[in-house]
Write a protein that holds these residues in place. Structure first.
Motif, PDB file in Angstrom:
ATOM      1  N   THR A   1       0.835  -1.216   0.000  1.00 34.60           N
ATOM      2  CA  THR A   1       0.000   0.000   0.000  1.00 34.60           C
ATOM      3  C   THR A   1       0.864   1.258   0.000  1.00 34.60           C
ATOM      4  OG1 THR A   1      -0.071  -0.219   2.390  1.00 34.60           O
ATOM      5  CG2 THR A   1      -2.005  -0.992   1.171  1.00 34.60           C
ATOM      6  N   GLY A   2       2.179   1.082   0.100  1.00 29.31           N
ATOM      7  CA  GLY A   2       3.089   2.240   0.140  1.00 29.31           C
ATOM      8  C   GLY A   2       3.450   2.697  -1.263  1.00 29.31           C
ATOM      9  N   PHE A   3       4.275   3.713  -1.317  1.00 25.86           N
ATOM     10  CA  PHE A   3       4.666   4.344  -2.587  1.00 25.86           C
ATOM     11  C   PHE A   3       5.308   3.329  -3.539  1.00 25.86           C
ATOM     12  CE2 PHE A   3       8.312   7.064  -4.405  1.00 25.86           C
ATOM     13  CZ  PHE A   3       7.587   7.413  -5.527  1.00 25.86           C
ATOM     14  N   MET A   4       6.360   2.658  -3.063  1.00 27.12           N
ATOM     15  CA  MET A   4       7.072   1.747  -3.958  1.00 27.12           C
ATOM     16  C   MET A   4       6.298   0.452  -4.164  1.00 27.12           C
ATOM     17  SD  MET A   4      10.954   2.693  -3.234  1.00 27.12           S
ATOM     18  CE  MET A   4      11.507   1.102  -3.023  1.00 27.12           C
TER      19      MET A   4
ATOM     20  N   ARG B   1      -2.678  -3.991   6.562  1.00 23.38           N
ATOM     21  CA  ARG B   1      -3.341  -3.825   7.863  1.00 23.38           C
ATOM     22  C   ARG B   1      -4.511  -2.855   7.695  1.00 23.38           C
ATOM     23  NH1 ARG B   1       0.834   0.404  10.880  1.00 23.38           N
ATOM     24  NH2 ARG B   1       1.247   1.625   9.025  1.00 23.38           N
TER      25      ARG B   1
ATOM     26  N   LYS C   1      -6.394   0.548   8.577  1.00 30.72           N
ATOM     27  CA  LYS C   1      -5.750   1.800   8.979  1.00 30.72           C
ATOM     28  C   LYS C   1      -6.735   2.959   8.847  1.00 30.72           C
ATOM     29  CE  LYS C   1      -1.575   4.443   7.844  1.00 30.72           C
ATOM     30  NZ  LYS C   1      -0.513   4.579   6.872  1.00 30.72           N
TER      31      LYS C   1
ATOM     32  N   ARG D   1      -9.204  -0.605   1.968  1.00 34.94           N
ATOM     33  CA  ARG D   1      -7.933   0.019   1.575  1.00 34.94           C
ATOM     34  C   ARG D   1      -7.455  -0.528   0.234  1.00 34.94           C
ATOM     35  NH1 ARG D   1      -3.201   0.099   5.450  1.00 34.94           N
ATOM     36  NH2 ARG D   1      -2.639   1.786   4.058  1.00 34.94           N
TER      37      ARG D   1
ATOM     38  N   GLU E   1      -0.337  -7.229  10.685  1.00 33.45           N
ATOM     39  CA  GLU E   1       0.246  -6.051  11.350  1.00 33.45           C
ATOM     40  C   GLU E   1       1.671  -6.457  11.681  1.00 33.45           C
ATOM     41  OE1 GLU E   1       1.705  -3.182  12.957  1.00 33.45           O
ATOM     42  OE2 GLU E   1      -0.379  -2.661  12.494  1.00 33.45           O
ATOM     43  N   LEU E   2       2.614  -5.831  10.999  1.00 32.79           N
ATOM     44  CA  LEU E   2       3.991  -6.322  11.062  1.00 32.79           C
ATOM     45  C   LEU E   2       4.648  -6.142  12.420  1.00 32.79           C
ATOM     46  CD1 LEU E   2       5.351  -5.207   7.559  1.00 32.79           C
ATOM     47  CD2 LEU E   2       4.455  -7.410   8.225  1.00 32.79           C
TER      48      LEU E   2
ATOM     49  N   CYS F   1       9.017  -4.812   1.187  1.00 27.82           N
ATOM     50  CA  CYS F   1       9.132  -3.342   1.022  1.00 27.82           C
ATOM     51  C   CYS F   1       8.736  -2.598   2.282  1.00 27.82           C
ATOM     52  CB  CYS F   1       8.182  -2.842  -0.058  1.00 27.82           C
ATOM     53  SG  CYS F   1       8.491  -3.464  -1.671  1.00 27.82           S
TER      54      CYS F   1
ATOM     55  N   TYR G   1      16.054   5.837  11.312  1.00 29.58           N
ATOM     56  CA  TYR G   1      15.688   5.142  10.074  1.00 29.58           C
ATOM     57  C   TYR G   1      16.915   4.468   9.445  1.00 29.58           C
ATOM     58  CZ  TYR G   1      14.593   4.556   5.134  1.00 29.58           C
ATOM     59  OH  TYR G   1      14.457   4.035   3.877  1.00 29.58           O
TER      60      TYR G   1
ATOM     61  N   LYS H   1      17.741   0.454   9.322  1.00 29.23           N
ATOM     62  CA  LYS H   1      17.843  -0.196   8.006  1.00 29.23           C
ATOM     63  C   LYS H   1      19.192  -0.930   7.883  1.00 29.23           C
ATOM     64  CE  LYS H   1      15.063   0.070   4.889  1.00 29.23           C
ATOM     65  NZ  LYS H   1      13.858  -0.764   4.584  1.00 29.23           N
TER      66      LYS H   1
ATOM     67  N   SER I   1      18.574   4.999  -3.665  1.00 27.49           N
ATOM     68  CA  SER I   1      18.936   6.257  -2.991  1.00 27.49           C
ATOM     69  C   SER I   1      17.655   7.039  -2.699  1.00 27.49           C
ATOM     70  CB  SER I   1      19.955   7.035  -3.820  1.00 27.49           C
ATOM     71  OG  SER I   1      19.579   7.060  -5.173  1.00 27.49           O
TER      72      SER I   1
ATOM     73  N   VAL J   1      14.207   8.020  -3.623  1.00 33.38           N
ATOM     74  CA  VAL J   1      13.267   7.571  -4.655  1.00 33.38           C
ATOM     75  C   VAL J   1      12.296   8.698  -4.998  1.00 33.38           C
ATOM     76  CG1 VAL J   1      11.599   5.812  -5.300  1.00 33.38           C
ATOM     77  CG2 VAL J   1      13.497   5.220  -3.789  1.00 33.38           C
TER      78      VAL J   1
HETATM   79  N1  LIG Z   1      10.897   6.419  -0.486  1.00 32.48           N
HETATM   80  C1  LIG Z   1      12.193   6.490  -0.556  1.00 32.48           C
HETATM   81  O1  LIG Z   1      12.782   7.524  -0.918  1.00 32.48           O
HETATM   82  C2  LIG Z   1      13.018   5.300  -0.238  1.00 32.48           C
HETATM   83  C3  LIG Z   1      12.497   4.141   0.287  1.00 32.48           C
HETATM   84  N2  LIG Z   1      13.305   3.078   0.544  1.00 32.48           N
HETATM   85  C4  LIG Z   1      12.779   1.841   1.090  1.00 32.48           C
HETATM   86  O2  LIG Z   1      11.741   1.379   0.244  1.00 32.48           O
HETATM   87  C5  LIG Z   1      10.737   0.719   0.994  1.00 32.48           C
HETATM   88  C6  LIG Z   1       9.390   1.289   0.666  1.00 32.48           C
HETATM   89  O3  LIG Z   1       9.403   2.681   0.919  1.00 32.48           O
HETATM   90  P1  LIG Z   1       8.138   3.587   0.557  1.00 32.48           P
HETATM   91  O4  LIG Z   1       7.242   2.842  -0.340  1.00 32.48           O
HETATM   92  O5  LIG Z   1       8.667   4.884   0.130  1.00 32.48           O
HETATM   93  O6  LIG Z   1       7.478   3.744   1.988  1.00 32.48           O
HETATM   94  P2  LIG Z   1       5.954   4.040   2.372  1.00 32.48           P
HETATM   95  O7  LIG Z   1       5.963   4.709   3.677  1.00 32.48           O
HETATM   96  O8  LIG Z   1       5.251   4.691   1.245  1.00 32.48           O
HETATM   97  O9  LIG Z   1       5.331   2.584   2.539  1.00 32.48           O
HETATM   98  C7  LIG Z   1       5.587   1.815   3.668  1.00 32.48           C
HETATM   99  C8  LIG Z   1       4.762   0.550   3.583  1.00 32.48           C
HETATM  100  O10 LIG Z   1       5.018  -0.226   4.754  1.00 32.48           O
HETATM  101  C9  LIG Z   1       3.768  -0.566   5.347  1.00 32.48           C
HETATM  102  N3  LIG Z   1       3.806  -0.647   6.799  1.00 32.48           N
HETATM  103  C10 LIG Z   1       4.323   0.257   7.640  1.00 32.48           C
HETATM  104  N4  LIG Z   1       4.109  -0.128   8.902  1.00 32.48           N
HETATM  105  C11 LIG Z   1       3.425  -1.306   8.850  1.00 32.48           C
HETATM  106  C12 LIG Z   1       2.927  -2.195   9.826  1.00 32.48           C
HETATM  107  N5  LIG Z   1       3.101  -1.967  11.125  1.00 32.48           N
HETATM  108  N6  LIG Z   1       2.260  -3.300   9.415  1.00 32.48           N
HETATM  109  C13 LIG Z   1       2.078  -3.525   8.098  1.00 32.48           C
HETATM  110  N7  LIG Z   1       2.550  -2.738   7.120  1.00 32.48           N
HETATM  111  C14 LIG Z   1       3.210  -1.634   7.505  1.00 32.48           C
HETATM  112  C15 LIG Z   1       2.873   0.600   4.988  1.00 32.48           C
HETATM  113  O11 LIG Z   1       1.531   0.199   5.173  1.00 32.48           O
HETATM  114  P3  LIG Z   1       0.378   1.229   5.537  1.00 32.48           P
HETATM  115  O12 LIG Z   1      -0.080   1.744   4.234  1.00 32.48           O
HETATM  116  O13 LIG Z   1      -0.584   0.394   6.238  1.00 32.48           O
HETATM  117  O14 LIG Z   1       0.992   2.288   6.404  1.00 32.48           O
HETATM  118  C16 LIG Z   1       3.258   0.828   3.548  1.00 32.48           C
HETATM  119  O15 LIG Z   1       2.626  -0.082   2.717  1.00 32.48           O
HETATM  120  C17 LIG Z   1      11.137   0.868   2.452  1.00 32.48           C
HETATM  121  O16 LIG Z   1      11.751  -0.311   2.862  1.00 32.48           O
HETATM  122  C18 LIG Z   1      12.137   2.018   2.445  1.00 32.48           C
HETATM  123  O17 LIG Z   1      13.067   1.868   3.469  1.00 32.48           O
HETATM  124  C19 LIG Z   1      14.638   3.122   0.294  1.00 32.48           C
HETATM  125  C20 LIG Z   1      15.191   4.239  -0.216  1.00 32.48           C
HETATM  126  C21 LIG Z   1      14.443   5.423  -0.494  1.00 32.48           C
END
Ligand SMILES: NC(=O)C1=CN([C@@H]2O[C@H](COP(=O)(O)OP(=O)(O)OC[C@H]3O[C@@H](n4cnc5c(N)ncnc54)[C@H](OP(=O)(O)O)[C@@H]3O)[C@@H](O)[C@H]2O)C=CC1
Ligand SMILES: CCCCCCCCCCCCCCCCCC(=O)SCCNC(=O)CCNC(=O)[C@H](O)C(C)(C)COP(=O)(O)OP(=O)(O)OC[C@H]1O[C@@H](n2cnc3c(N)ncnc32)[C@H](O)[C@@H]1OP(=O)(O)O
Length: 515
Positions: A19-22, A45, A47, A55, A85-86, A111, A204, A208, A230, A232
């Motif tokens: 559900t995150g950016f990447m 999870r 949220k 979601r 829930e991680l 991710c 952070y 990591k 680096s 993103v």
């Molecule tokens: N963005 C960047 O510039 C960079 C990112 N990275 C790495 O890339 C990866 C992805 O980053 P990015 O997509 O930007 O991050 P986001 O914050 O956009 O996404 C994080 C993801 O992790 C999930 N998450 C967080 N906490 C929990 C939890 N307790 N239980 C379940 N899921 C959880 C979030 O879910 P939810 O939607 O529920 O919160 C979301 O899907 C990471 O590992 C980051 O370290 C590395 C370099 C640069």
């Protein structure tokens, strides 16, 4: 040998952080470029009052999935959400779901992480390290697992200047830290955090680095790949240029500059801005998944996924292109005309913060108070200062990353795969990319319509006229105060006026002579 998309055909993929950016870009790309993939299991999870399925439904409605939707309107059938829930023991996955995952998953992409720079150490450790450990032990039980890909960050070892594609010894033994923090009071942890993180800038990057070490220690017989992107940024080409959906990293800075709020920031003009487009990271990640599964390297391969050593671009150039784009394509309802400058000088930055941030904020809040509204500008600036204060570490210095594994991977790809999963950043045209990035923040982060640009330009003209009027009134006011009180100021005034008069008379006389 099978192409990348052929290899993914029929595979069951597990993705955390979908559900995150990447994660979203990863899901989209898999569905679009590997249409024969069997299923994507995503750990999600509930949220913010939304259930897991709500979601996922929302996510699939995103514009990001337009191209996939066009190709296959039923694409959602391939996405199987698993409640998790991680931060909970066993990742809070039900026994039935554990059973399903262990019996069918072929490849894992991890991710999920907390990417906040101000995360309390205990929580960052819980999510970035302990959850990784738990996921690895789940992966060990997967009967058909062929590869485990962990997303780290190029800044995990930012306490070094030159970073090779190796897992460096951890700053502390992760297990010892986990055991110690378990019984410690939150306040004590807060007190010792700066000593623990040492020469890293935040929890952070520290956690990591520990996570990479845990991946190495707990990998057992798994085939592991570690991707280290680096900074993103928005997408370069896929699924369309400029897609971005958050304020993280430079995006929030660009928006604040485009809105005319941010006028100054500490950054080095000559430092390399190691941005990497999200689609490049995802293409490399999928290719690394394929390579890891097919070639089964003996040790975990680390891929530094960066641009600086291959196609460098600098913060000074970024500033120029961001400003130029937002002047041509202004954001709506800007606070002031966009005019941000970066400087590496602390004192100059503090001066401009006072003059260009705090003073206008105070004036605007005064205006709001006088018109019976709630003051808000100072609060916004305080938050902005906190955010840019956390980013400055990354914009004021540069690093060298070795990218041999990225090149090695590229050399193993067929011509067709190199096109479909393009991560060759030598082809990246920075000015064009930055322009699309800025327009992407306008369209997809702020949800502004491009058809409103003429109105936004009109608003900027109005702001310019207000500024001219304000500056003139201020100048006249200050001058009048001085003239009324000081003989010297009066003399200077008369001197300047008579000089102007003489100049005009000379100019008139010489133009009459030439006729
Ligand atoms: N963005 C960047 O510039 C960079 C990112 N990275 C790495 O890339 C990866 C992805 O980053 P990015 O997509 O930007 O991050 P986001 O914050 O956009 O996404 C994080 C993801 O992790 C999930 N998450 C967080 N906490 C929990 C939890 N307790 N239980 C379940 N899921 C959880 C979030 O879910 P939810 O939607 O529920 O919160 C979301 O899907 C990471 O590992 C980051 O370290 C590395 C370099 C640069
Ligand atoms: C022209 C200029 C040229 C500039 C050149 C210089 C540019 C330099 C850029 C350098 C970037 C360096 C990044 C380094 C990346 C390391 C790589 C990674 O691995 S990891 C990846 C990188 N990781 C990161 O980047 C994480 C960094 N972020 C954080 O750590 C935290 O967000 C915080 C501490 C900054 C703010 O915490 P807090 O105060 O608790 O606030 P919340 O978080 O709760 O958000 C509240 C609201 O504010 C919104 N919003 C958020 N940020 C910004 C922003 N910058 N602005 C505006 N708005 C922002 C947010 O959306 C939310 O909106 P809403 O939902 O309420 O509507």
């Amino acid at each position: 040998m099978a192409s990348i998309s052929e290899w993914y055909a029929g595979k069951n993929v597990l993705i955390t952080g979908a559900t995150g950016f990447m994660g979203k870009v990863l899901v989209e790309k898999l569905l679009r470029s590997c249409p024969e993939v069997n299923a994507l299991y995503i750990l999600v999870r509930p949220k913010a009052g939304q259930s897991m399925s709500e979601r996922v439904q929302d996510m699939m409605k995103s514009k990001l999935f337009d191209r996939v939707r066009e190709d296959n309107p039923e694409f959602h059938q391939k996405i199987i959400p698993i409640s998790s829930e991680l931060t909970q023991p066993g990742l809070a996955i039900s026994p039935e779901d554990v059973q399903t995952l262990t019996s069918c998953i072929n490849i894992v992409f991890h991710c999920a992480a907390t990417i906040r720079f101000d995360e309390p150490l205990k929580h960052a450790l819980q999510l970035n390290v302990i959850a990784t450990q738990q996921l690895l032990s789940l992966a060990q039980q997967m009967k058909h697992l062929q590869a485990f890909i962990h997303i780290s960050t190029a800044y995990a070892n930012c306490n070094r200047r030159h970073i090779d594609e190796v897992i460096y010894p951890p700053p502390v033994e992760p297990k010892k830290l986990i055991d110690s923090l378990e019984w410690m009071d939150d306040n004590i942890i807060l007190d010792i955090t700066p000593r623990l993180i040492g020469d890293r800038p935040n929890t952070y990057t520290y956690t990591k680095a520990l996570a990479e070490c845990v991946v190495q220690q707990e990998s057992g017989k798994l085939n592991i790949g570690i991707i280290r992107p680096s900074i993103v940024g928005a997408s370069w080409q896929e699924p369309f240029p400029g897609w971005i959906d958050n304020f993280n990293g430079p995006s929030g800075v660009f928006i604040a500059a485009g809105k005319g709020i941010l006028r100054t920031m500490r950054a080095s003009n000559d430092a390399v801005a190691d941005l990497i487009p999200v689609d490049v990271v995802i293409n490399l990640t999928l290719a690394a998944g394929w390579y890891t599964a097919v070639h089964r390297p003996k040790t975990a391969l680390v891929y530094n996924c960066t641009t600086g050593g291959i196609n460098p671009f600098h913060w000074g150039e970024i500033e120029h292109h961001v400003m130029s784009t937002f002047k041509r394509n202004p954001l709506e309802q800007a606070f002031r005309r966009p005019n941000a400058n970066i400087t590496s000088n602390y004192l100059i930055n503090q001066y401009w913060i006072l003059v260009s941030h705090k003073f206008p904020a105070l004036l605007y809040d005064l205006f709001l108070r006088l018109t019976g509204q709630k003051p808000q500008m100072m609060r916004i600036f305080n938050r902005l200062h906190k955010a840019i204060g956390l980013l400055e570490y990354f914009s004021s210095q540069d690093w060298e990353w070795n990218s041999d594994n990225m090149n090695m991977l590229m050399s193993h790809l067929s011509a067709e795969d190199r096109k479909t999963f393009n991560f060759d950043v030598r082809q990246l045209n920075w000015p064009e990319y930055i322009e699309n990035y800025c327009i992407g923040t306008k369209k997809y982060v702020l949800n502004e319509d491009m058809s409103d640009i003429p109105a936004a330009r009109q608003h900027l003209r109005k702001l310019r006229n207000i500024r001219y009027t304000f500056n003139t009134v201020l100048l006249v006011f200050i001058w009048r105060v001085f003239i009324a009180r000081s003989q010297m100021a009066r003399n200077i005034w008369y001197f300047v006026v008579s000089l102007c008069f003489k100049f005009l008379s000379y100019f008139r006389a010489s133009s009459t002579l030439t006729q």
